[in-house]
Design an enzyme around this catalytic site. Sequence first.
Site, PDB file in Angstrom:
ATOM      1  N   GLY A 239      55.928 -50.945  -8.205  1.00 56.26           N
ATOM      2  CA  GLY A 239      57.330 -50.947  -8.594  1.00 56.26           C
ATOM      3  C   GLY A 239      58.358 -51.250  -7.541  1.00 56.26           C
ATOM      4  O   GLY A 239      59.526 -51.477  -7.876  1.00 56.26           O
ATOM      5  N   TYR A 318      64.072 -62.148 -18.892  1.00 55.18           N
ATOM      6  CA  TYR A 318      64.783 -61.001 -18.301  1.00 55.18           C
ATOM      7  C   TYR A 318      66.157 -61.381 -17.752  1.00 55.18           C
ATOM      8  O   TYR A 318      66.803 -60.548 -17.103  1.00 55.18           O
ATOM      9  CB  TYR A 318      63.985 -60.418 -17.130  1.00 55.18           C
ATOM     10  N   CYS A 346      62.693 -76.993 -25.944  1.00 57.09           N
ATOM     11  CA  CYS A 346      63.773 -77.065 -26.937  1.00 57.09           C
ATOM     12  C   CYS A 346      64.381 -75.698 -27.245  1.00 57.09           C
ATOM     13  O   CYS A 346      64.298 -75.214 -28.386  1.00 57.09           O
ATOM     14  CB  CYS A 346      63.238 -77.716 -28.192  1.00 57.09           C
TER      15      CYS A 346
HETATM   16  N1  LLP Z   1      50.931 -50.425 -12.030  1.00 55.14           N
HETATM   17  C1  LLP Z   1      51.178 -50.458 -13.350  1.00 55.14           C
HETATM   18  C2  LLP Z   1      50.566 -49.440 -14.218  1.00 55.14           C
HETATM   19  C3  LLP Z   1      52.032 -51.434 -13.883  1.00 55.14           C
HETATM   20  O1  LLP Z   1      52.284 -51.454 -15.186  1.00 55.14           O
HETATM   21  C4  LLP Z   1      52.623 -52.400 -13.016  1.00 55.14           C
HETATM   22  C5  LLP Z   1      53.506 -53.435 -13.534  1.00 55.14           C
HETATM   23  C6  LLP Z   1      52.312 -52.342 -11.635  1.00 55.14           C
HETATM   24  C7  LLP Z   1      51.472 -51.331 -11.181  1.00 55.14           C
HETATM   25  C8  LLP Z   1      52.871 -53.302 -10.640  1.00 55.14           C
HETATM   26  O2  LLP Z   1      54.253 -53.213 -10.540  1.00 55.14           O
HETATM   27  P1  LLP Z   1      55.031 -54.026  -9.403  1.00 55.14           P
HETATM   28  O3  LLP Z   1      54.622 -53.446  -8.091  1.00 55.14           O
HETATM   29  O4  LLP Z   1      54.630 -55.464  -9.508  1.00 55.14           O
HETATM   30  O5  LLP Z   1      56.442 -53.820  -9.709  1.00 55.14           O
HETATM   31  N2  LLP Z   1      56.771 -59.196 -15.905  1.00 55.14           N
HETATM   32  C9  LLP Z   1      57.772 -58.361 -15.271  1.00 55.14           C
HETATM   33  C10 LLP Z   1      57.141 -57.219 -14.516  1.00 55.14           C
HETATM   34  C11 LLP Z   1      56.228 -56.373 -15.356  1.00 55.14           C
HETATM   35  C12 LLP Z   1      55.568 -55.239 -14.602  1.00 55.14           C
HETATM   36  C13 LLP Z   1      54.527 -54.588 -15.435  1.00 55.14           C
HETATM   37  N3  LLP Z   1      53.812 -53.531 -14.781  1.00 55.14           N
HETATM   38  C14 LLP Z   1      58.643 -59.217 -14.389  1.00 55.14           C
HETATM   39  O6  LLP Z   1      58.450 -60.431 -14.322  1.00 55.14           O
HETATM   40  O7  LLP Z   1      59.590 -58.712 -13.775  1.00 55.14           O
END
Ligand code: LLP
Length: 433
Positions: A239, A318, A346
């Site tokens: 996150g 987003y 499109c």
């Molecule tokens: N762990 C779990 C359980 C998760 O659901 C996620 C991301 C992560 C770790 C990794 O999170 P990060 O470190 O990458 O923030 N498609 C969206 C982001 C979706 C994230 C989903 N879960 C975007 O393009 O911003």
Amino acid sequence: MDHFTYRDGRLHAEEVTIAAIAAEVGTPVYVYSRATLQRHFHVLREAFQGIDPLICYAVKANANLAVIHTLAALGAGADVVSGGELRSALAAGVPAGRIVFSGVGKTADEMAAALQAGVCQINVESVPELEVLSAVAMSLGRSAPVAIRINPDVDANTHAKITTGRREDKFGIEWTAAHAVCAAAAALPGIDLRGVACHIGSQLTGLEPFRQAFMRLRDLVVMLRADGHAIHSLDLGGGLGIPYGCEDGPVPAPAAYAEVVRETVGAIECRLILEPGRLLVGNAGVLVTRVLYVKEGATRTFVIVDAAMNDLIRPALYGAFHAIVPAIAADPAVETRPVDVVGPVCESSDTFGRDRALAPVAAGDLLVVRTAGAYAATMASTYNARALVPEVMVSGERFAVVRDRGTIDDLLARQRIPTWSSDDAAVTVGAVT
Ligand code: LLP
């Protein structure tokens, strides 16, 4: 810091010009920098020196085998959320003992695959899921290493579509129910309850939500131990946000994030697991696209490029900001003007950037969409019957295509027209005439 820099006015990925890759592989193309991936992993690991958590790369951010392999070679584990990601991680060389299986809707087959592979932890998100996992483990004669994913009811203050730790979100088990659910888990055969997990959202630009969630986790671990559960694993999720360019504020450094971890759960005597995705790969990738047309609209100028929302959906989905820069630096003396950079799909949502100040560009010029290493190629689709974009990895002066460009032949080969379809058409035509 990343390894995409201008030298002699030409944008390079490490030692290779973007133009050289585009000339050889064509456009659109994703380009990843191996040195950047390595650097990001080192920075994170250094921030956590002394704690030495298991860093399980969240494969969903970028599932290319070469990307996973680069991180695995540095000692990363993997956080996977599907049977496909599990196979990808194993194929890329991540030892099963460093794989965490997360996700709110695992199937029995996926659970079986994870148990057979010998993953180190399965993060469970509901009581019905626990029951299925128990049955699957028993049928295989195995014991499932389980962490309960807690929903700590903390607002991550990020985009609504990627916040996951509030009560109303579908993720995790409400923290107030942890006591009862863990008691139920401990009573189920084939379940080895050993940890607690959480993940409150993605692209967090403040540390306070992490602090709140981790404090809640700490209290829960204390409570669950008092209940008699041997909790030795604490998975803090991913996150941490990254800078996307001029429109976002500062993001916390990994060291500041590590400090929050130290202060909240540093003394809890659990093996800590982190699940970073974006942080490791986001700024290690770009999307290279070619200008097809420059169109003077009634009120705006459109730079129409050959990449589209199906290749990179983040701006459309987003409203995400990605910096867009030319592959050949513009003469600083030339005045910029605001343009909309759009793709051929499109939909009006097929817009990579609005009112971007760019020096004049012409058909054939290359533009580069930055920070496209995470949630970019992995979220691509074939909408508008567009083939998937290839991926290239650069290392120093070398580069390699690490995923081939998809083909329209392949798209068509996977479909068929039922033999009875022509009969129906004849009937319909007959009815009309
Ligand atoms: N762990 C779990 C359980 C998760 O659901 C996620 C991301 C992560 C770790 C990794 O999170 P990060 O470190 O990458 O923030 N498609 C969206 C982001 C979706 C994230 C989903 N879960 C975007 O393009 O911003």
